[in-house]
Write a protein that holds these residues in place. Sequence first.
Motif, mmCIF file in Angstrom:
data_model
loop_
_atom_site.group_PDB
_atom_site.id
_atom_site.type_symbol
_atom_site.label_atom_id
_atom_site.label_comp_id
_atom_site.label_asym_id
_atom_site.label_seq_id
_atom_site.Cartn_x
_atom_site.Cartn_y
_atom_site.Cartn_z
ATOM 1 N N GLY A 177 -54.696 -20.043 -99.758
ATOM 2 C CA GLY A 177 -54.131 -19.343 -100.904
ATOM 3 C C GLY A 177 -53.052 -18.349 -100.516
ATOM 4 N N SER A 178 -52.523 -18.487 -99.294
ATOM 5 C CA SER A 178 -51.555 -17.514 -98.777
ATOM 6 C C SER A 178 -50.300 -17.436 -99.624
ATOM 7 N N LYS A 179 -49.814 -18.558 -100.113
ATOM 8 C CA LYS A 179 -48.591 -18.559 -100.901
ATOM 9 C C LYS A 179 -48.779 -17.791 -102.205
ATOM 10 N N VAL A 180 -49.913 -18.003 -102.851
ATOM 11 C CA VAL A 180 -50.219 -17.284 -104.091
ATOM 12 C C VAL A 180 -50.346 -15.791 -103.822
ATOM 13 N N ALA A 181 -51.060 -15.441 -102.743
ATOM 14 C CA ALA A 181 -51.276 -14.034 -102.415
ATOM 15 C C ALA A 181 -49.968 -13.335 -102.066
ATOM 16 N N GLU A 199 -56.175 -11.244 -98.195
ATOM 17 C CA GLU A 199 -54.731 -11.334 -98.013
ATOM 18 C C GLU A 199 -53.961 -10.425 -98.968
ATOM 19 N N GLY A 200 -54.538 -9.246 -99.232
ATOM 20 C CA GLY A 200 -53.824 -8.239 -99.994
ATOM 21 C C GLY A 200 -54.015 -8.257 -101.493
ATOM 22 N N ILE A 201 -54.767 -9.217 -102.015
ATOM 23 C CA ILE A 201 -54.991 -9.273 -103.464
ATOM 24 C C ILE A 201 -56.483 -9.398 -103.759
ATOM 25 N N THR A 202 -56.837 -9.089 -104.992
ATOM 26 C CA THR A 202 -58.207 -9.270 -105.464
ATOM 27 C C THR A 202 -58.194 -10.242 -106.624
ATOM 28 N N LEU A 203 -59.028 -11.272 -106.536
ATOM 29 C CA LEU A 203 -59.157 -12.261 -107.591
ATOM 30 C C LEU A 203 -60.487 -12.028 -108.291
ATOM 31 N N TRP A 223 -51.554 -0.795 -111.373
ATOM 32 C CA TRP A 223 -51.968 -2.130 -110.965
ATOM 33 C C TRP A 223 -51.038 -3.162 -111.598
ATOM 34 N N VAL A 224 -50.844 -4.263 -110.907
ATOM 35 C CA VAL A 224 -50.263 -5.436 -111.552
ATOM 36 C C VAL A 224 -51.380 -6.456 -111.706
ATOM 37 N N VAL A 225 -51.379 -7.128 -112.829
ATOM 38 C CA VAL A 225 -52.394 -8.143 -113.117
ATOM 39 C C VAL A 225 -51.677 -9.420 -113.508
ATOM 40 N N ASP A 226 -51.893 -10.468 -112.739
ATOM 41 C CA ASP A 226 -51.330 -11.771 -113.054
ATOM 42 C C ASP A 226 -52.465 -12.712 -113.441
ATOM 43 N N ASN A 227 -52.117 -13.861 -114.002
ATOM 44 C CA ASN A 227 -53.118 -14.830 -114.454
ATOM 45 C C ASN A 227 -52.876 -16.179 -113.803
ATOM 46 N N GLU A 228 -53.949 -16.825 -113.384
ATOM 47 C CA GLU A 228 -53.871 -18.180 -112.851
ATOM 48 C C GLU A 228 -55.072 -18.976 -113.350
ATOM 49 N N ALA A 229 -54.906 -20.296 -113.442
ATOM 50 C CA ALA A 229 -55.999 -21.174 -113.881
ATOM 51 C C ALA A 229 -56.115 -22.341 -112.919
ATOM 52 N N ILE A 258 -49.061 0.193 -105.709
ATOM 53 C CA ILE A 258 -49.585 -0.744 -106.709
ATOM 54 C C ILE A 258 -50.564 -1.717 -106.060
ATOM 55 N N GLU A 259 -51.723 -1.862 -106.696
ATOM 56 C CA GLU A 259 -52.720 -2.845 -106.240
ATOM 57 C C GLU A 259 -52.581 -4.122 -107.063
ATOM 58 N N PRO A 260 -52.402 -5.273 -106.404
ATOM 59 C CA PRO A 260 -52.278 -6.535 -107.143
ATOM 60 C C PRO A 260 -53.636 -7.165 -107.437
ATOM 61 N N LEU A 261 -53.824 -7.556 -108.697
ATOM 62 C CA LEU A 261 -55.039 -8.235 -109.140
ATOM 63 C C LEU A 261 -54.659 -9.570 -109.756
ATOM 64 N N LEU A 262 -55.513 -10.557 -109.577
ATOM 65 C CA LEU A 262 -55.275 -11.881 -110.155
ATOM 66 C C LEU A 262 -56.460 -12.254 -111.024
ATOM 67 N N ALA A 263 -56.225 -12.359 -112.335
ATOM 68 C CA ALA A 263 -57.273 -12.785 -113.267
ATOM 69 C C ALA A 263 -57.382 -14.303 -113.210
ATOM 70 N N VAL A 264 -58.566 -14.788 -112.892
ATOM 71 C CA VAL A 264 -58.782 -16.218 -112.655
ATOM 72 C C VAL A 264 -59.464 -16.840 -113.865
#
Length: 252
Positions: free
Chosen positions: A164-168, A210-214, A137-143, A192-198
């Motif tokens: 949120g298409s650009k972020v995804a 759109e391909g990601i999980t937040l 997995w990849v895990v990114d962070n956004e606030a 790889i599954e992309p995850l976004l920690a909010v």
Amino acid sequence: MPGGSIYVTPEDQVHGLSPQVMYEQFWRKEAGERRKMRAVKAVGGLAVGVALAYRFGLSVPITGIVCAALVAAGDAFWAWWSYEATAVWRGRRRGETITGRLLRRRLGRRGYRILDGRAVPGKASVDHLVIGPGGVWVVDNEAWDPETEIARYGDRLFLGEKYGSKVAKALVDVSESLAEVLSRESGIPVTIEPLLAVHGGELRRSVTAEGITLLKPRLVARWILNGPRAEYDDSQVEVLARTAARVLRRMS
């Protein structure tokens, strides 16, 4: 007046300030009002405590005071938690530090390897690359600010009133690039599954679009453990982790 506003004067103290600074200023200004409301709630707790004492034959003063104290403490904790939840958005804490600590605490003893700040040369970086028995997995962070509603409508991701298409797309693209490099260099097929920690915003549990999980940072490790995407043995995990450490550029 022409070109002006009857509601905002030229001397407006918040003119030109960032949303984060404005949020902190309003928070401080409302401290007195919060204390007043806390006192009102404590009186309500006192009344409930007195009623309970008469109902169950308890000590009236002690039960009333205890209930009032519990209500006041609960209200104070909720106010603190609400403010602390915006710390990353306000720039007071680093989201990748929080998420990295949670990932290591909950996944490290289960055979998962966490690599921070990795990127394919010439591509965007991700905050965390998680490799373990269940997959990669990849895990990114956004606030986002506290009033940003994060939701899925149809097949589209919305961040407040914006798509949120650009972020995804950015996270999906870097995940695919990382998967391609790892598969080629290690000889092990990788998806790889992309995850976004909010950090912040209005997000109840998780949103997939759109391909990601937040999802909230505290839920990322659970999501990974509950949703394996592959079955790697210890040697494969080691090969993938070593390959990632060798070929993926580390961001400072």
